[in-house]
Enzyme design. Structure first.
Site, mmCIF file in Angstrom:
data_model
loop_
_atom_site.group_PDB
_atom_site.id
_atom_site.type_symbol
_atom_site.label_atom_id
_atom_site.label_comp_id
_atom_site.label_asym_id
_atom_site.label_seq_id
_atom_site.Cartn_x
_atom_site.Cartn_y
_atom_site.Cartn_z
ATOM 1 C CE LYS A 1 56.333 42.040 33.924
ATOM 2 N NZ LYS A 1 56.361 42.828 35.139
ATOM 3 N NE ARG B 1 50.156 46.747 28.942
ATOM 4 C CZ ARG B 1 48.636 46.779 29.236
ATOM 5 N NH1 ARG B 1 47.828 46.919 28.605
ATOM 6 N NH2 ARG B 1 48.470 46.355 30.606
ATOM 7 C CG HIS C 1 39.309 39.474 44.639
ATOM 8 N ND1 HIS C 1 40.012 38.389 43.892
ATOM 9 C CD2 HIS C 1 40.150 40.348 45.286
ATOM 10 C CE1 HIS C 1 41.201 38.970 44.232
ATOM 11 N NE2 HIS C 1 41.458 39.869 45.005
ATOM 12 C CG ASP C 2 33.305 34.757 44.914
ATOM 13 O OD1 ASP C 2 33.365 34.015 43.798
ATOM 14 O OD2 ASP C 2 32.205 35.015 45.630
ATOM 15 C CG ASN D 1 34.621 43.216 44.265
ATOM 16 O OD1 ASN D 1 35.722 42.677 44.485
ATOM 17 N ND2 ASN D 1 34.099 44.286 45.178
ATOM 18 C CG ASP E 1 36.742 33.372 42.307
ATOM 19 O OD1 ASP E 1 36.280 34.396 41.616
ATOM 20 O OD2 ASP E 1 37.476 33.559 43.061
#
Length: 388
Positions: free
Chosen positions: A69, A98, A133-134, A136, A164
């Site tokens: 950043k 960004r 995650h996995d 989902n 994953d």
């Protein structure tokens, strides 16, 4: 140690866990020089620190800590990327741009960079900004719906993080290798948009294509590979352990029926009217002996029968041991331990224990010097907290 397939390829990995971290693990085991890029401790935010043994304890990897950043940290990363071959990242879509370290920024300094962005749903589309995650992605991609369900209809939690690992990690590795191969022709890299959900969809292609081509209902029990027939199922042995039966070909099925003393079912493999009767008879016979006795009798006889092994059993399985599937690692705090070895085809196994390091040990000075920063500048960055 023989020659390694990705020797001389440098990979910068911005991920701490998940599909991208799995991808860099396999790339390292193929011989790539993988550099884990993490935040300096004071800037770590919510980044997950996996257990020491995860991802094979990051064996054979180097580490650099940067505050990306900060402009100076961003510039340090771009200096590293200018001499790299691959960048792997798993930020939410749009974040790397960004931060000033996205594909366009890196490609400006290194047109040959293969930049792999891994995310749950991809860089575009209405779900691209959704967290997940996995489980989902397995749900979205149809995997859970076809894995079967308990009496209450609840889809089970899979025994492996298939999304994953295969939908994301292996998906990323395949795409990276294809891009590196193509780069040999024109010297140019590319931006790879690896969606874990897309990867799961690819894994589900047999069932999805059946539905798209025929309109037929595809659900648990609807075809041979989804449990319609007794020849492709699991059965409990007399000791309570389980057997996997996958006697798809008629000759394998005939062998199995004969050895189980059930020759009357040989000609009824695909007869829907009697599948419950066949299952009942097979279940009864399998309960007469323990699992390992059945495996010893049936597996060598072309029946497609195997044991359902627990993790504790498979790590001492004779086949995996004969294939050199496990390695030894040594950690300064946790001592010597076993881990999954370099098991994929073409990987070169290491005979001596892998020496792994504490997570706080870095190669920052060495790596930044290799990227062209002079020692005085590196000291300035370290003192200002931009690198660690």
């Amino acid at each position: 140690m023989g020659s390694e397939l990705l020797e001389g390829i440098t990979v910068l990995d911005l991920a701490s866990v998940g599909p991208a971290a799995r991808a860099s693990r396999w790339l390292a085991d193929y011989g790539a020089d993988v550099v884990k890029v993490g935040p300096v401790p004071a800037k770590s935010g919510v980044q997950i620190a996996p257990p020491f043994f995860s991802y094979s304890a990051h064996r054979r990897m180097k580490r650099v800590l940067l505050d990306i950043k900060a402009p100076e940290g961003r510039d340090a990363f771009l200096a590293l990327a200018a001499k790299a071959d691959v960048v792997v990242e798993s930020f939410r879509p749009g974040v790397v741009d960004r931060l000033g370290i996205g594909y366009d920024a890196v490609a400006a300094a290194n047109p040959g960079i293969v930049y792999c962005s891994t995310s749950g749903f991809g860089q575009t589309g209405p779900k691209s900004q959704q967290a997940g995650h996995d489980l989902n992605y397995l749900g979205t991609g149809g995997f859970l719906a076809l894995t079967g369900a308990g009496p209450d209809g609840k889809p089970p939690i899979p025994g492996a993080t298939v999304a994953d690992s295969a939908g994301g990690g292996m998906h990323a590795v395949i795409a990276i290798l294809a891009a590196l191969l193509h780069r040999q022709a024109d010297g140019r890299g590319r931006h790879l948009d690896v969606s874990v959900a897309d990867g799961v969809l690819a894994l589900m292609a047999l069932s999805v294509d059946e539905f798209l081509a025929t309109g037929a209902t595809v659900e648990t029990g609807s075809n041979l590979l989804l449990g319609r027939y007794a020849c492709y199922d699991t059965y409990q042995a007399g000791d309570g352990k389980w057997l996997a039966v996958a006697a798809i070909e008629p000759r394998f099925w005939a062998n199995l029926c004969t050895l189980l003393g059930l020759p009357q079912w040989t000609k009824h493999q695909n007869d829907d009217a009697v599948q419950d009767d066949i299952r009942r008879d097979m279940a009864r016979v399998f309960r007469t002996k323990d699992r390992d006795t059945w495996v010893a009798e049936l597996a060598p006889a072309d029946t497609c029968v195997s044991g359902v092994l627990s993790v504790g059993e498979l790590v001492d399985d004779e086949q995996f041991l004969a294939r050199g599937a496990f390695a030894t690692a040594k950690h300064p705090a946790h001592g010597t331990f076993r881990q999954t070895g370099a098991v994929l085809a073409g990987m070169v196994a290491q005979e001596d224990p892998y020496l792994v390091r504490e997570s706080g040990v870095t190669d920052t000075d060495e790596l930044l010097a290799g990227a062209g920063l002079d020692p005085a500048r590196i000291t300035e960055l370290r003192e200002s907290g931009v690198v660690a």
